[in-house]
Design a protein around this motif. Structure first.
Motif, PDB file in Angstrom:
ATOM      1  N   PHE A   1     -31.444  29.389  14.297  1.00  0.00           N
ATOM      2  CA  PHE A   1     -32.709  28.705  13.761  1.00  0.00           C
ATOM      3  C   PHE A   1     -33.633  28.162  14.837  1.00  0.00           C
ATOM      4  CE2 PHE A   1     -30.342  28.967   9.885  1.00  0.00           C
ATOM      5  CZ  PHE A   1     -31.442  29.336   8.968  1.00  0.00           C
ATOM      6  N   MET A   2     -32.858  27.715  16.174  1.00  0.00           N
ATOM      7  CA  MET A   2     -33.530  27.043  17.219  1.00  0.00           C
ATOM      8  C   MET A   2     -33.093  27.317  18.660  1.00  0.00           C
ATOM      9  SD  MET A   2     -33.753  23.094  15.915  1.00  0.00           S
ATOM     10  CE  MET A   2     -34.407  22.532  14.416  1.00  0.00           C
ATOM     11  N   ARG A   3     -33.039  28.710  18.714  1.00  0.00           N
ATOM     12  CA  ARG A   3     -32.284  29.387  19.730  1.00  0.00           C
ATOM     13  C   ARG A   3     -33.032  28.934  21.255  1.00  0.00           C
ATOM     14  NH1 ARG A   3     -30.458  35.449  20.535  1.00  0.00           N
ATOM     15  NH2 ARG A   3     -30.172  35.690  22.494  1.00  0.00           N
ATOM     16  N   GLN A   4     -34.386  28.874  20.990  1.00  0.00           N
ATOM     17  CA  GLN A   4     -35.165  28.485  22.353  1.00  0.00           C
ATOM     18  C   GLN A   4     -34.557  26.984  23.106  1.00  0.00           C
ATOM     19  OE1 GLN A   4     -39.243  29.249  22.052  1.00  0.00           O
ATOM     20  NE2 GLN A   4     -39.588  27.913  24.140  1.00  0.00           N
ATOM     21  N   LEU A   5     -34.112  26.434  22.035  1.00  0.00           N
ATOM     22  CA  LEU A   5     -33.524  24.938  22.580  1.00  0.00           C
ATOM     23  C   LEU A   5     -32.354  25.186  23.267  1.00  0.00           C
ATOM     24  CD1 LEU A   5     -34.243  22.667  19.520  1.00  0.00           C
ATOM     25  CD2 LEU A   5     -35.563  23.082  21.378  1.00  0.00           C
ATOM     26  N   ILE A   6     -31.258  25.999  22.913  1.00  0.00           N
ATOM     27  CA  ILE A   6     -30.312  26.581  23.958  1.00  0.00           C
ATOM     28  C   ILE A   6     -30.656  27.183  25.178  1.00  0.00           C
ATOM     29  CG2 ILE A   6     -28.199  27.922  24.035  1.00  0.00           C
ATOM     30  CD1 ILE A   6     -28.105  27.813  20.962  1.00  0.00           C
ATOM     31  N   GLU A   7     -31.866  28.077  25.233  1.00  0.00           N
ATOM     32  CA  GLU A   7     -32.253  28.629  26.227  1.00  0.00           C
ATOM     33  C   GLU A   7     -32.954  27.717  27.253  1.00  0.00           C
ATOM     34  OE1 GLU A   7     -34.798  31.489  24.302  1.00  0.00           O
ATOM     35  OE2 GLU A   7     -33.268  33.086  24.222  1.00  0.00           O
ATOM     36  N   ASN A   8     -33.423  26.473  26.602  1.00  0.00           N
ATOM     37  CA  ASN A   8     -34.128  25.522  27.438  1.00  0.00           C
ATOM     38  C   ASN A   8     -33.327  24.610  28.000  1.00  0.00           C
ATOM     39  OD1 ASN A   8     -36.406  26.936  26.848  1.00  0.00           O
ATOM     40  ND2 ASN A   8     -37.261  25.425  25.552  1.00  0.00           N
ATOM     41  N   GLY A   9     -31.857  24.828  27.706  1.00  0.00           N
ATOM     42  CA  GLY A   9     -30.785  23.856  28.199  1.00  0.00           C
ATOM     43  C   GLY A   9     -30.921  22.337  27.578  1.00  0.00           C
ATOM     44  N   LYS A  10     -31.202  22.371  26.312  1.00  0.00           N
ATOM     45  CA  LYS A  10     -31.470  21.026  25.520  1.00  0.00           C
ATOM     46  C   LYS A  10     -30.127  20.787  24.828  1.00  0.00           C
ATOM     47  CE  LYS A  10     -35.713  20.357  26.980  1.00  0.00           C
ATOM     48  NZ  LYS A  10     -36.013  19.312  28.010  1.00  0.00           N
ATOM     49  N   ILE A  11     -29.174  21.572  24.494  1.00  0.00           N
ATOM     50  CA  ILE A  11     -27.992  21.397  23.615  1.00  0.00           C
ATOM     51  C   ILE A  11     -26.933  21.237  24.457  1.00  0.00           C
ATOM     52  CG2 ILE A  11     -26.731  22.187  21.690  1.00  0.00           C
ATOM     53  CD1 ILE A  11     -29.775  21.983  20.978  1.00  0.00           C
ATOM     54  N   TYR A  12     -26.158  19.947  24.017  1.00  0.00           N
ATOM     55  CA  TYR A  12     -24.899  19.665  24.690  1.00  0.00           C
ATOM     56  C   TYR A  12     -23.694  19.425  23.864  1.00  0.00           C
ATOM     57  CZ  TYR A  12     -27.792  18.866  28.997  1.00  0.00           C
ATOM     58  OH  TYR A  12     -28.820  19.122  30.034  1.00  0.00           O
ATOM     59  N   VAL A  13     -22.613  19.474  24.359  1.00  0.00           N
ATOM     60  CA  VAL A  13     -21.420  19.022  23.397  1.00  0.00           C
ATOM     61  C   VAL A  13     -20.655  17.863  24.239  1.00  0.00           C
ATOM     62  CG1 VAL A  13     -19.001  19.573  22.814  1.00  0.00           C
ATOM     63  CG2 VAL A  13     -21.071  21.232  22.638  1.00  0.00           C
ATOM     64  N   ALA A  14     -20.455  17.029  23.643  1.00  0.00           N
ATOM     65  CA  ALA A  14     -19.637  15.767  24.342  1.00  0.00           C
ATOM     66  C   ALA A  14     -18.395  16.057  24.407  1.00  0.00           C
ATOM     67  CB  ALA A  14     -19.691  14.568  23.217  1.00  0.00           C
ATOM     68  N   LEU A  15     -17.540  15.502  25.348  1.00  0.00           N
ATOM     69  CA  LEU A  15     -16.169  15.808  25.457  1.00  0.00           C
ATOM     70  C   LEU A  15     -15.360  14.523  25.520  1.00  0.00           C
ATOM     71  CD1 LEU A  15     -16.537  18.349  28.293  1.00  0.00           C
ATOM     72  CD2 LEU A  15     -16.157  19.019  25.960  1.00  0.00           C
ATOM     73  N   PRO A  16     -15.011  13.958  24.425  1.00  0.00           N
ATOM     74  CA  PRO A  16     -14.180  12.882  24.265  1.00  0.00           C
ATOM     75  C   PRO A  16     -12.878  12.937  24.513  1.00  0.00           C
ATOM     76  CG  PRO A  16     -14.512  13.752  21.876  1.00  0.00           C
ATOM     77  CD  PRO A  16     -15.219  14.579  23.139  1.00  0.00           C
ATOM     78  N   PRO A  17     -12.037  11.752  25.112  1.00  0.00           N
ATOM     79  CA  PRO A  17     -10.641  11.915  25.467  1.00  0.00           C
ATOM     80  C   PRO A  17      -9.844  12.160  24.561  1.00  0.00           C
ATOM     81  CG  PRO A  17     -11.682   9.687  25.592  1.00  0.00           C
ATOM     82  CD  PRO A  17     -12.782  10.565  25.301  1.00  0.00           C
ATOM     83  N   LEU A  18      -8.627  12.731  24.615  1.00  0.00           N
ATOM     84  CA  LEU A  18      -7.486  12.759  23.618  1.00  0.00           C
ATOM     85  C   LEU A  18      -6.801  11.482  23.718  1.00  0.00           C
ATOM     86  CD1 LEU A  18      -6.700  16.438  23.980  1.00  0.00           C
ATOM     87  CD2 LEU A  18      -7.923  15.533  22.334  1.00  0.00           C
TER      88      LEU A  18
END
Length: 220
Positions: A106-123
């Motif tokens: 639904f918002m593919r261009q946001l991925i292409e524009n480098g706007k989407i991230y995933v946080a990496l919390p510690p285990l």
């Protein structure tokens, strides 16, 4: 509170508990929190009209600001970074995949524009004189070898178990956190896996679960 989009971040957080910790931990000037109540609608199975009428997805679209479909306008994005922050467990992975599938469809261009991230919390948190945070079982083993077996080890079962200070230090502080930018290849793979897992063909789904059961701590 900052009006400059290029400085701001939106955290998509799993559950009210983690959302509460994130609200206390955040830098209010640049970081906004959107708690998600459970898993968002599975857009793989739902038709677009149903998907876009879901309350959680409607809230997400409103928060992002770009609209979808014919109304989509990437320039209207309200935040420079959209960061998915979920627990480091099977449910957290599922929620992350649901969200990536939604953005891809639904918002593919946001991925292409480098706007989407995933946080990496510690285990894990290792306490010996001071706190050390590690992000994998392999890293934990190396840390124990270095610090000694007398170090106190805590396994974080979820973001809600972290104090606001711990969550800020490990996952939200731009100077010390670990986040991963999502590229279109990541989203395509997430969409492929999700389509396979939610589809009607049983054989590839069973094979995937068998191959990943150990990593995901599943009993099959």
């Amino acid at each position: 509170s900052n009006k400059k989009t290029e400085d701001t971040e939106l955290y998509l957080v799993e559950g009210e508990s983690a959302g509460g910790s994130a609200k206390m931990a955040r830098n209010k000037e640049i970081q906004a929190i959107l708690p998600l109540k459970g898993k968002i609608l599975n857009v793989e199975k739902a038709n677009p009209i149903k998907a876009l009428s879901s309350e959680e997805i409607t809230n997400l679209i409103t928060a992002v600001g770009t609209g979808v479909g014919e109304q989509f306008n990437a320039e209207k994005i309200r935040y420079n970074k959209i960061i998915i922050m979920s627990d480091a467990d099977v449910d957290g992975e599922h929620i992350k995949t649901l969200l990536l599938t939604f953005f891809f469809r639904f918002m593919r261009q946001l991925i292409e524009n480098g706007k989407i991230y995933v946080a990496l919390p510690p285990l894990y948190r290792i306490r010996k004189k001071k706190d050390h945070y590690v992000y994998s079982d392999e890293e934990l083993k190396r840390a124990i070898d270095k610090l000694g077996s007398s170090a106190n080890v805590t396994r974080f079962k979820g973001l809600g178990e972290m104090s606001a200070v711990q969550l800020w230090d490990t996952t939200m502080n731009p100077k010390t956190r670990k986040i991963k930018k999502i590229f279109i290849e990541d989203a395509i793979e997430a969409d492929r896996v999700f389509s396979m897992l939610m589809g009607d063909d049983v054989a590839p789904r069973r094979q995937f679960i068998s191959e990943n059961a150990k990593e995901a701590n599943l009993d099959i």
